[in-house]
Write a protein that holds these residues in place. Sequence first.
Motif, PDB file in Angstrom:
ATOM      1  N   THR A  15       0.858  -1.186   0.000  1.00 27.03           N
ATOM      2  CA  THR A  15       0.000   0.000   0.000  1.00 27.03           C
ATOM      3  C   THR A  15       0.895   1.237   0.000  1.00 27.03           C
ATOM      4  O   THR A  15       1.937   1.242   0.652  1.00 27.03           O
ATOM      5  N   PRO A  16       0.498   2.255  -0.725  1.00 25.79           N
ATOM      6  CA  PRO A  16       1.350   3.439  -0.818  1.00 25.79           C
ATOM      7  C   PRO A  16       1.294   4.293   0.440  1.00 25.79           C
ATOM      8  O   PRO A  16       0.328   4.238   1.203  1.00 25.79           O
ATOM      9  N   GLU A  17       2.331   5.068   0.617  1.00 28.74           N
ATOM     10  CA  GLU A  17       2.334   6.075   1.662  1.00 28.74           C
ATOM     11  C   GLU A  17       2.038   7.409   0.980  1.00 28.74           C
ATOM     12  O   GLU A  17       2.832   7.888   0.170  1.00 28.74           O
ATOM     13  N   TYR A  18       0.884   7.955   1.280  1.00 26.31           N
ATOM     14  CA  TYR A  18       0.474   9.205   0.639  1.00 26.31           C
ATOM     15  C   TYR A  18       1.215  10.395   1.240  1.00 26.31           C
ATOM     16  O   TYR A  18       1.589  10.368   2.420  1.00 26.31           O
ATOM     17  N   PRO A  19       1.399  11.434   0.458  1.00 24.04           N
ATOM     18  CA  PRO A  19       2.059  12.638   0.980  1.00 24.04           C
ATOM     19  C   PRO A  19       1.271  13.230   2.148  1.00 24.04           C
ATOM     20  O   PRO A  19       0.051  13.123   2.208  1.00 24.04           O
ATOM     21  N   LYS A  20       1.983  13.834   3.064  1.00 26.54           N
ATOM     22  CA  LYS A  20       1.346  14.506   4.206  1.00 26.54           C
ATOM     23  C   LYS A  20       1.096  15.958   3.843  1.00 26.54           C
ATOM     24  O   LYS A  20       1.941  16.612   3.243  1.00 26.54           O
ATOM     25  N   CYS A  74      -2.975  16.245  -8.751  1.00 26.91           N
ATOM     26  CA  CYS A  74      -4.407  15.976  -8.523  1.00 26.91           C
ATOM     27  C   CYS A  74      -4.733  15.674  -7.061  1.00 26.91           C
ATOM     28  O   CYS A  74      -5.900  15.577  -6.694  1.00 26.91           O
ATOM     29  N   TYR A  75      -3.727  15.549  -6.232  1.00 24.20           N
ATOM     30  CA  TYR A  75      -3.892  15.099  -4.845  1.00 24.20           C
ATOM     31  C   TYR A  75      -4.193  16.250  -3.890  1.00 24.20           C
ATOM     32  O   TYR A  75      -3.621  17.329  -3.998  1.00 24.20           O
TER      33      TYR A  75
END
Length: 167
Positions: free
Chosen positions: A6-11, A113-114
């Motif tokens: 699972t990815p680690e999304y940016p904070k 897009c995030y």
Amino acid sequence: SYAVSTPEYPKMESYPNLPIGDEIIKWHDSIKEQRKYYGAGKNLNVFFENSIKTMLAGTSDENQVFSPVNVYMALSMLAEVSGGETRNQILDTLCAENIDSLRTQVHSVWNACYRDDGKTISKMANSLWLKDDMGYNAQTVNTLSSHYYASVFQGDMHSTEYNKCYR
């Protein structure tokens, strides 16, 4: 659990309760940091134009929905797990010089897009679903997670539990 990776999304800084003080400055700075990714897709115009013409050809009397960004992301992941002439054809379709430049481009488009600041949540949900008995390359899975922010799952395609997870 069926998750292989699972990815680690940016904070991002949380949107402040009150739009004053240090909280709003931190939030605004995090938005400015994200803006470095804006315009990441400018060199995708050729792919967007060609794919829109192809996907929406002959549909003048019907309503259609098409997201060139989602197709771009899916084809990019396909290029990542392909090799040889297949990979080269996908890279040509995506107007990418090589797989490294594609990884950089995809990473930038995804980040443009995030947003996840507590007020707005926008995440492209990339994933790869593998059969239980299918082997996989751990380095490729890591690349999908880190550059494409993709989750990778593996399980019995015929099981009710795995199908529920897919939904």
